[in-house]
Motif scaffolding. Structure first.
Motif, PDB file in Angstrom:
ATOM      1  N   LEU A 100      13.019   5.605  -4.787  1.00 40.41           N
ATOM      2  CA  LEU A 100      12.148   5.410  -4.317  1.00 40.41           C
ATOM      3  C   LEU A 100      10.589   5.267  -4.286  1.00 40.41           C
ATOM      4  N   TRP A 101      10.061   5.379  -5.737  1.00 38.39           N
ATOM      5  CA  TRP A 101       8.640   5.087  -6.304  1.00 38.39           C
ATOM      6  C   TRP A 101       8.597   3.786  -6.398  1.00 38.39           C
ATOM      7  N   GLN A 102      10.459   3.585  -7.324  1.00 36.34           N
ATOM      8  CA  GLN A 102      10.177   1.422  -7.584  1.00 36.34           C
ATOM      9  C   GLN A 102      10.080   0.744  -6.059  1.00 36.34           C
ATOM     10  N   HIS A 103      10.902   1.262  -4.809  1.00 34.34           N
ATOM     11  CA  HIS A 103      11.198   0.286  -3.246  1.00 34.34           C
ATOM     12  C   HIS A 103       9.145   0.080  -2.972  1.00 34.34           C
ATOM     13  N   TYR A 104       8.692   1.799  -3.324  1.00 35.24           N
ATOM     14  CA  TYR A 104       6.687   1.473  -3.190  1.00 35.24           C
ATOM     15  C   TYR A 104       6.124   0.248  -3.516  1.00 35.24           C
ATOM     16  N   PHE A 105       7.236   0.444  -4.902  1.00 34.09           N
ATOM     17  CA  PHE A 105       6.024  -0.715  -5.775  1.00 34.09           C
ATOM     18  C   PHE A 105       6.772  -2.154  -5.412  1.00 34.09           C
ATOM     19  N   TRP A 106       7.366  -1.968  -5.163  1.00 33.94           N
ATOM     20  CA  TRP A 106       8.152  -3.475  -5.456  1.00 33.94           C
ATOM     21  C   TRP A 106       7.922  -4.261  -3.521  1.00 33.94           C
TER      22      TRP A 106
END
Length: 115
Positions: free
Chosen positions: A2-8
């Motif tokens: 989820l944090w990777q999605h938020y970042f990208w």
């Protein structure tokens, strides 16, 4: 994941938004020094809008190896390929503008008359 999605989802559209002013500058400079109107102005303007819209849907192409599954991988692969179409359209229109043009280099214009 989820944090990777938020970042990208934040960071990746920014790349395209930063490139759009450069594309605009190229679209302004080429007609001046080729002494011709830009070829396909409507398509260049439309491709700028298309790049802005498509840039919002390609963030996860940096995440193909994190286990999103085949359906999201296919969607983001296709959206990543689709964004090349308006970008290529810009390049072809710039090339068509320069085709058989009488060019005036910036250096020549600075040293004497451009006519």
């Amino acid at each position: 994941m989820l944090w990777q999605h938020y970042f990208w989802i934040f960071g990746h559209p920014e790349v395209y938004i930063l490139a759009l002013p450069g594309f605009g500058m190229i679209s302004e400079v080429i007609p001046v020094f080729s002494r011709r109107p830009i070829y396909g102005y409507e398509f260049i303007a439309g491709s700028t809008v298309a790049i802005g819209i498509l840039s919002m849907g390609v963030w996860a192409h940096h995440m193909f190896t994190v286990g999103m599954g085949p359906a999201p991988n296919i969607f983001f692969a296709i959206s990543s390929l689709l964004i090349a179409i308006p970008t290529g359209l810009k390049v072809f229109n710039w090339t068509a503008t320069l085709w058989a043009a009488r060019s005036a280099s910036p250096r020549r214009c600075a040293s004497r008359s451009c006519s």
